[in-house]
Enzyme design. Structure first.
Site, PDB file in Angstrom:
ATOM      1  N   HIS A  96      36.063  25.151  17.293  1.00 24.41           N
ATOM      2  CA  HIS A  96      36.495  26.224  18.180  1.00 24.41           C
ATOM      3  C   HIS A  96      37.308  25.692  19.359  1.00 24.41           C
ATOM      4  CE1 HIS A  96      36.379  30.252  19.825  1.00 24.41           C
ATOM      5  NE2 HIS A  96      35.833  29.822  20.956  1.00 24.41           N
ATOM      6  N   ASP A 121      35.851  26.518  12.582  1.00 20.88           N
ATOM      7  CA  ASP A 121      35.399  27.152  13.825  1.00 20.88           C
ATOM      8  C   ASP A 121      34.041  27.789  13.579  1.00 20.88           C
ATOM      9  OD1 ASP A 121      35.012  28.849  16.062  1.00 20.88           O
ATOM     10  OD2 ASP A 121      37.177  29.066  16.330  1.00 20.88           O
ATOM     11  N   SER A 161      39.982  32.296  22.626  1.00 25.51           N
ATOM     12  CA  SER A 161      38.663  32.862  22.391  1.00 25.51           C
ATOM     13  C   SER A 161      38.551  34.242  23.040  1.00 25.51           C
ATOM     14  CB  SER A 161      37.591  31.889  22.886  1.00 25.51           C
ATOM     15  OG  SER A 161      36.316  32.243  22.415  1.00 25.51           O
TER      16      SER A 161
END
Length: 274
Positions: free
Chosen positions: A254, A225, A95
């Site tokens: 995610h 996601d 991320s």
């Protein structure tokens, strides 16, 4: 606890497990190194030295008023790599950490690196702009900032119970322990650092950084996601990085470091051994 000290005096905490070729793991927002525990334990028991740090403003690292942006994050990572004199490194960014590791490459090169892995990562560029019409509208990130100011504990609770792990999808079964860990780690972050990091992960353009990547790269992303949409993140990054390998996790959210940890661990090990 072990720390390295950045050029501005900020102390960066890190966890250093195992021996062997180093794998350095960079975490997402608003988390810390603990979010990598499943991967660290797995890699350390399979012959690798797994190192994960707390980004400045997060976890057990210092919470400075300044430096909560990608250039400084990348320079802090360089301090860690240089201080520990790591070589033949595989950088793994999840991320926001995906932005940190590619900005490291753009600013510090790949002389110490062997490989790169991007997991549910924010590059190339999350924000919708005139030259990035497929990005995420700024109103989404403004809402995160507003939620942080209004009640950031509840913001983290809502993210954990909803889109981060896909717990808002029909049939989802994400344990309360996983969701509570996200909330707890979020509250370990300093308020200013976490708030400013929203702009760092959303409004930083990593497209030129990806063009500087010249090591073997694995891109892993779930196609459901809801935080970094697949088309915005993994698909676009894999298309931009020379000779990148893309692995898509069908239906995955995610937070695959937890929800798909066995699959992710196996894919990391296969790539490290390649």
């Amino acid at each position: 606890m072990p720390f390295v000290t950045a050029v501005d005096g900020t102390r960066i905490h890190y966890k250093d497990w195992g021996t062997g070729r180093p794998v350095v793991l960079s975490h997402g927002w608003p988390l810390n190194a603990d979010s990598w525990e499943a991967q660290q334990l797995f890699l350390a028991t399979h012959g690798f030295r797994a190192i994960a740090h707390d980004r400045r403003g997060h976890g057990r690292s210092d919470q400075p008023w300044h430096g909560n942006e990608m250039n400084t994050y990348a320079d802090d990572l360089a301090t860690l790599v240089d201080t520990l004199d790591l070589r033949d490194v595989t950088l793994v960014g999840f991320s926001t950490g995906g932005g940190e590791v590619v900005r490291y490459i753009a600013r510090h090169g790949t002389a110490r690196l062997a490989q790169l892995v991007l997991v549910s990562a924010v590059p190339p560029f999350m924000l919708r702009t005139d030259d990035n019409p497929g990005g995420v509208p700024v109103e989404v990130f403004d809402a995160i900032r507003a939620g942080s100011l209004a009640d950031r504990s509840q913001l983290y609770r809502d993210l954990a119970d909803g889109p981060f792990f896909g717990n808002n999808r029909s049939g989802a079964d994400v344990s309360s322990g996983i969701r509570d860990a996200f909330w707890h780690q979020g509250l370990q972050a300093g308020h200013r650092g976490a708030y400013e990091c929203v702009a760092a992960f959303s409004a930083t353009d990593f497209r030129p950084d990806l063009d500087a990547v010249d090591v073997p790269t694995l891109v892993i992303h779930g196609d459901d996601d809801q935080v970094v949409p697949f088309d915005v993140g993994g698909k676009a990054s894999a298309a931009r990085i020379k000779n990148a390998t893309l692995k898509v996790y069908p239906g995955a959210p995610h937070g695959i470091t937890d929800t798909h940890k066995e699959q992710l661990n196996a894919d990391l090990l296969e790539f490290l051994d390649s």
